[in-house]
Scaffold this motif. Structure first.
Motif, mmCIF file in Angstrom:
data_model
loop_
_atom_site.group_PDB
_atom_site.id
_atom_site.type_symbol
_atom_site.label_atom_id
_atom_site.label_comp_id
_atom_site.label_asym_id
_atom_site.label_seq_id
_atom_site.Cartn_x
_atom_site.Cartn_y
_atom_site.Cartn_z
ATOM 1 N N THR A 157 0.819 -1.219 0.000
ATOM 2 C CA THR A 157 0.000 0.000 0.000
ATOM 3 C C THR A 157 0.860 1.281 0.000
ATOM 4 O OG1 THR A 157 -0.150 -0.149 2.413
ATOM 5 C CG2 THR A 157 -1.951 -1.115 1.162
ATOM 6 N N TRP A 159 1.534 5.663 0.712
ATOM 7 C CA TRP A 159 1.565 6.524 1.898
ATOM 8 C C TRP A 159 0.406 7.516 1.925
ATOM 9 C CZ3 TRP A 159 1.539 11.281 -0.129
ATOM 10 C CH2 TRP A 159 2.085 11.437 -1.406
ATOM 11 N N ARG A 168 -9.413 -1.192 2.630
ATOM 12 C CA ARG A 168 -10.103 -1.487 1.367
ATOM 13 C C ARG A 168 -9.702 -2.876 0.863
ATOM 14 N NH1 ARG A 168 -10.021 3.213 -3.212
ATOM 15 N NH2 ARG A 168 -8.071 2.307 -3.895
ATOM 16 N N LYS A 183 2.113 -4.894 3.584
ATOM 17 C CA LYS A 183 3.374 -4.132 3.580
ATOM 18 C C LYS A 183 3.020 -2.676 3.346
ATOM 19 C CE LYS A 183 6.461 -2.269 1.351
ATOM 20 N NZ LYS A 183 6.737 -0.915 1.847
ATOM 21 N N GLU A 186 6.866 2.825 3.418
ATOM 22 C CA GLU A 186 7.932 3.126 4.391
ATOM 23 C C GLU A 186 7.654 4.443 5.132
ATOM 24 O OE1 GLU A 186 11.850 2.656 2.705
ATOM 25 O OE2 GLU A 186 12.681 4.189 4.026
ATOM 26 N N PHE A 234 -2.074 -4.486 -5.018
ATOM 27 C CA PHE A 234 -1.105 -3.399 -4.908
ATOM 28 C C PHE A 234 -1.773 -2.076 -5.205
ATOM 29 C CE2 PHE A 234 1.791 -0.539 -7.275
ATOM 30 C CZ PHE A 234 2.728 -0.291 -6.285
ATOM 31 N N THR A 235 -1.492 -1.072 -4.393
ATOM 32 C CA THR A 235 -1.868 0.308 -4.717
ATOM 33 C C THR A 235 -0.601 1.135 -4.681
ATOM 34 O OG1 THR A 235 -4.089 0.087 -3.823
ATOM 35 C CG2 THR A 235 -3.249 2.310 -4.059
ATOM 36 N N GLY A 236 -0.326 1.833 -5.765
ATOM 37 C CA GLY A 236 0.876 2.658 -5.828
ATOM 38 C C GLY A 236 1.133 3.088 -7.256
ATOM 39 N N SER A 237 2.390 3.307 -7.566
ATOM 40 C CA SER A 237 2.735 3.852 -8.881
ATOM 41 C C SER A 237 2.629 2.781 -9.968
ATOM 42 C CB SER A 237 4.146 4.416 -8.838
ATOM 43 O OG SER A 237 5.046 3.382 -8.514
ATOM 44 N N GLU A 258 -4.115 -0.996 -8.278
ATOM 45 C CA GLU A 258 -4.715 0.350 -8.236
ATOM 46 C C GLU A 258 -3.561 1.313 -8.426
ATOM 47 O OE1 GLU A 258 -7.820 1.137 -8.037
ATOM 48 O OE2 GLU A 258 -8.793 -0.667 -7.320
ATOM 49 N N LEU A 259 -3.422 1.854 -9.630
ATOM 50 C CA LEU A 259 -2.193 2.589 -9.962
ATOM 51 C C LEU A 259 -2.459 4.079 -10.139
ATOM 52 C CD1 LEU A 259 -0.877 -0.148 -12.424
ATOM 53 C CD2 LEU A 259 -0.477 0.062 -9.962
ATOM 54 N N GLY A 260 -1.533 4.736 -10.756
ATOM 55 C CA GLY A 260 -1.629 6.186 -10.885
ATOM 56 C C GLY A 260 -2.700 6.622 -11.866
ATOM 57 N N CYS A 292 -4.726 9.770 -5.923
ATOM 58 C CA CYS A 292 -4.627 9.214 -7.276
ATOM 59 C C CYS A 292 -5.770 9.691 -8.152
ATOM 60 C CB CYS A 292 -4.626 7.698 -7.191
ATOM 61 S SG CYS A 292 -6.022 7.102 -6.251
ATOM 62 N N GLU A 389 1.126 12.494 -13.334
ATOM 63 C CA GLU A 389 0.464 12.994 -12.117
ATOM 64 C C GLU A 389 1.358 14.048 -11.465
ATOM 65 O OE1 GLU A 389 -1.483 9.532 -9.496
ATOM 66 O OE2 GLU A 389 0.622 9.285 -9.930
ATOM 67 N N PHE A 455 -14.267 0.800 -7.233
ATOM 68 C CA PHE A 455 -13.202 1.774 -7.464
ATOM 69 C C PHE A 455 -12.090 1.091 -8.243
ATOM 70 C CE2 PHE A 455 -9.450 4.151 -6.687
ATOM 71 C CZ PHE A 455 -9.814 5.434 -6.336
HETATM 72 P P1 NAP Z 1 5.063 3.562 -4.897
HETATM 73 O O1 NAP Z 1 6.388 4.173 -4.858
HETATM 74 O O2 NAP Z 1 4.703 2.707 -6.058
HETATM 75 O O3 NAP Z 1 4.913 2.739 -3.537
HETATM 76 C C1 NAP Z 1 3.755 2.035 -3.210
HETATM 77 C C2 NAP Z 1 4.119 0.863 -2.332
HETATM 78 O O4 NAP Z 1 4.943 -0.030 -3.079
HETATM 79 C C3 NAP Z 1 4.928 1.235 -1.098
HETATM 80 O O5 NAP Z 1 4.552 0.392 -0.035
HETATM 81 C C4 NAP Z 1 6.352 0.947 -1.534
HETATM 82 O O6 NAP Z 1 7.214 0.649 -0.465
HETATM 83 C C5 NAP Z 1 6.129 -0.303 -2.362
HETATM 84 N N1 NAP Z 1 7.194 -0.596 -3.315
HETATM 85 C C6 NAP Z 1 8.053 0.254 -3.930
HETATM 86 N N2 NAP Z 1 8.878 -0.435 -4.747
HETATM 87 C C7 NAP Z 1 8.546 -1.746 -4.626
HETATM 88 C C8 NAP Z 1 9.035 -2.950 -5.206
HETATM 89 N N3 NAP Z 1 10.027 -2.962 -6.101
HETATM 90 N N4 NAP Z 1 8.453 -4.121 -4.841
HETATM 91 C C9 NAP Z 1 7.451 -4.143 -3.948
HETATM 92 N N5 NAP Z 1 6.941 -3.037 -3.368
HETATM 93 C C10 NAP Z 1 7.476 -1.845 -3.718
HETATM 94 O O7 NAP Z 1 3.900 4.647 -4.807
HETATM 95 P P2 NAP Z 1 3.734 5.792 -3.703
HETATM 96 O O8 NAP Z 1 4.638 6.893 -4.085
HETATM 97 O O9 NAP Z 1 3.809 5.248 -2.326
HETATM 98 O O10 NAP Z 1 2.214 6.190 -3.913
HETATM 99 C C11 NAP Z 1 1.803 7.114 -4.847
HETATM 100 C C12 NAP Z 1 1.218 6.401 -6.053
HETATM 101 O O11 NAP Z 1 0.126 5.583 -5.652
HETATM 102 C C13 NAP Z 1 0.650 7.382 -7.033
HETATM 103 O O12 NAP Z 1 0.988 6.994 -8.342
HETATM 104 C C14 NAP Z 1 -0.849 7.263 -6.821
HETATM 105 O O13 NAP Z 1 -1.616 7.631 -7.928
HETATM 106 C C15 NAP Z 1 -0.976 5.827 -6.501
HETATM 107 N N6 NAP Z 1 -2.239 5.568 -5.795
HETATM 108 C C16 NAP Z 1 -3.209 4.905 -6.458
HETATM 109 C C17 NAP Z 1 -4.429 4.671 -5.834
HETATM 110 C C18 NAP Z 1 -5.508 3.952 -6.547
HETATM 111 O O14 NAP Z 1 -6.436 3.508 -5.885
HETATM 112 N N7 NAP Z 1 -5.454 3.787 -7.852
HETATM 113 C C19 NAP Z 1 -4.633 5.100 -4.518
HETATM 114 C C20 NAP Z 1 -3.613 5.777 -3.872
HETATM 115 C C21 NAP Z 1 -2.411 5.994 -4.529
HETATM 116 P P3 NAP Z 1 8.191 1.774 0.152
HETATM 117 O O15 NAP Z 1 7.326 2.878 0.575
HETATM 118 O O16 NAP Z 1 8.822 1.037 1.276
HETATM 119 O O17 NAP Z 1 9.136 2.147 -0.951
#
Ligand code: NAP
Length: 486
Positions: A157, A159, A168, A183, A186, A234-237, A258-260, A292, A389, A455
């Motif tokens: 997830t 931050w 969710r 997880k 950080e 996974f939710t993140g980039s 759930e990405l960017g 996001c 973004e 969503f």
């Molecule tokens: P991120 O850099 O992709 O990090 C997300 C999660 O992935 C963190 O827990 C991170 O850990 C972990 N991670 C990073 N590299 C990894 C790897 N190689 N293997 C496994 N896990 C890894 O994204 P963020 O900067 O935290 O969040 C912002 C992004 O999330 C934006 O793009 C935003 O649009 C997106 N987002 C999407 C939604 C949605 O529902 N679509 C909702 C919220 C946010 P560490 O923190 O320990 O590096």
């Protein structure tokens, strides 16, 4: 830690929760967590080793074996107890969230409610995890389809929503009968660890919910390399999501992503300007622009452009930027220096390509991690802000002439999470809603989040849906039982 003052100090955990135990790393390694508003260290969490992560997988397997045997009602009752504890400790969870993420306290309180709403929704859904019967092909035969939990699942997830992005996923997983290893990011582990503390107090059995912290790539690789893990959410980039999806291919694990996004917010000439501005503020400035689904591109038809820009700058002038603990503040700091630099880069690039600064302080004058809300217009669609973004309080306006042009610009992105538009003509509303290539279309509304609705995004914004009954389906597998007759 003097930086953290809670009514229930036991909610501040500097250890991971694995198999019902609070553990540190086997080699004692830790990671510092800071307050983005001040740079002060809040505390430390374990940097778990690969062996520790393996222990979490074994624990989650044991937890699953117990959890899946329970009735849906038993699971729902424990989840609702967890929810009650979250509500009881709302102020402490909100405090931890503001400390580690920076968001204004009122938004943190709102996020605790929003996070809890997923637990309630899925606890209620647990009892409606229906299968089906199908007319048989032969006389005497019976066909029954059951819905079963996929098994051990993983949540990774971000931050920006330290509680809601966890519930969710965990709400759906637990309701379906799965166990989960979480997880958190950080930057924001303490909210996740507080939720785990409350899950333990609620009586959710050991191993059902586990929270691990440490080196993200190693944790991701270890979890996806294990055949015991059957699903990753996974939710993140998009960049990290793409990598994890490839890793999941090894063991054919189910994946939800759930990405960017790069949400267009379209204002047509026939829109109600006041409503559009109200929606623009809600969408663009929630969490200081770090969501996001934040509007990233305001596409505004020329006939209404000047009125909209004037009203938006007036509304932006009423935003109050300050420390998250200042009750008057509704805008706060960004998560880190890289986030500040990203807004500065998008701003400069837009101006270099012909945009006009309309209102606000230049992001170049940011102090620490604080960037003031800023409005620019006449942004060219080849600017970086239209491609990536921004994740900050930069409102970029792109004027357009025709409906066709607006739709083409809105869809001219690899992303497809959310879009917004404001219009009154009912025929236009249907046409535009049909044409927008996003998983969510928000019409004359700036805030659509709701645990009962699906969503998720299309294109590079992800796979699968969270929330709604579809959110729980992501954690189940269908089993077809074919019973022959005599
Ligand atoms: P991120 O850099 O992709 O990090 C997300 C999660 O992935 C963190 O827990 C991170 O850990 C972990 N991670 C990073 N590299 C990894 C790897 N190689 N293997 C496994 N896990 C890894 O994204 P963020 O900067 O935290 O969040 C912002 C992004 O999330 C934006 O793009 C935003 O649009 C997106 N987002 C999407 C939604 C949605 O529902 N679509 C909702 C919220 C946010 P560490 O923190 O320990 O590096």
């Amino acid at each position: 830690m003097p930086a953290v003052t809670l009514k229930a100090p036991r909610l501040f955990r500097e250890a991971c929760y694995v198999g019902g135990q609070w553990i540190t790393a086997d080699n004692g390694a830790t990671i510092d967590v800071d307050n983005p508003a001040t740079g002060d260290i809040i505390g430390r969490v374990p940097s778990l080793s690969q062996a520790d992560i393996q222990q979490a997988i074994d624990s989650a397997q044991a937890g699953f074996n117990e959890w899946r045997q329970m009735t849906a009602q038993e699971r729902a009752d424990l989840m609702l107890r967890w929810l009650d504890l979250m509500q009881e400790h709302k102020e402490d969870i909100a405090t931890l969230m503001t400390l580690e993420q920076g968001k204004p306290l009122a938004e943190s309180r709102g996020e605790v409610d929003y996070a809890g709403a997923f637990i309630r929704w899925f606890a209620e859904e647990a009892r409606r995890n229906y299968g089906e019967t199908i007319p048989a092909a032969k006389r005497g035969q019976h066909i029954v389809v059951t819905r079963n939990p996929v098994g051990v699942t993983v949540a990774i997830t971000p931050w920006n929503f330290p509680a809601a992005m966890i519930t969710r996923k965990a709400g759906a997983a637990l309701a379906a009968g799965c166990s989960m290893i979480i997880k958190p990011a950080e930057a924001t582990p303490f909210t996740a660890l507080a939720l785990a503390q409350l899950a333990e107090e609620a009586g959710i059995p050991a191993g059902v919910l586990n929270v691990v912290t440490g080196d993200a790539p190693m944790i991701g690789e270890t979890l996806t390399a294990s055949p015991v893990v059957r699903k990753l959410s996974f939710t993140g980039s998009t960049a990290v999501g793409r990598k994890l999806m490839a890793q999941c291919a090894q063991n054919i694990q189910k994946v939800s992503l759930e990405l960017g996004g790069n949400a267009p917010f379209i204002v047509f000439d026939d829109a109600d300007v006041d409503k559009a501005v109200e929606g623009a503020i809600a969408s663009k400035f929630r969490n200081t622009g770090q969501t996001c689904v934040c509007a990233n591109r305001f596409l505004v038809q020329r006939g209404i452009h000047d009125a909209f820009v004037e009203a938006l700058s007036k509304a932006m002038s009423e935003l109050v930027v300050g420390d998250g603990f200042d009750e008057k503040a509704n805008q706060s700091c960004l998560i880190n220096k890289a986030a500040v630099e990203k807004v500065q880069t998008h701003y400069k690039d837009a101006l270099d390509k012909g945009a006009r600064h309309v209102w606000g302080e230049s992001p170049n004058d940011a102090k620490g991690n604080y960037v003031q809300p800023v409005l620019i217009t006449d942004v060219s669609h080849d600017s970086t802000v239209c491609k990536e973004e921004t994740f900050g309080p930069l409102a970029a306006v792109i004027p357009f002439d025709t409906e066709e042009e607006a739709i083409a610009l809105a869809n001219d992105t690899p992303y497809g999470l959310a879009s917004y538009f404001y219009a009154r003509d009912i025929h236009r509303i249907w046409r535009v809603a049909d044409a927008l290539e996003t998983g969510i279309v928000s019409i004359n509304e700036g805030a659509f989040s709701n645990p009962a609705a699906p969503f998720g995004g299309v294109k590079a914004s992800g796979l699968g849906r969270e929330g709604s009954r579809h959110g729980m389906e992501e954690y189940t597998e269908l089993k077809y039982l074919c019973m022959g007759g005599e």
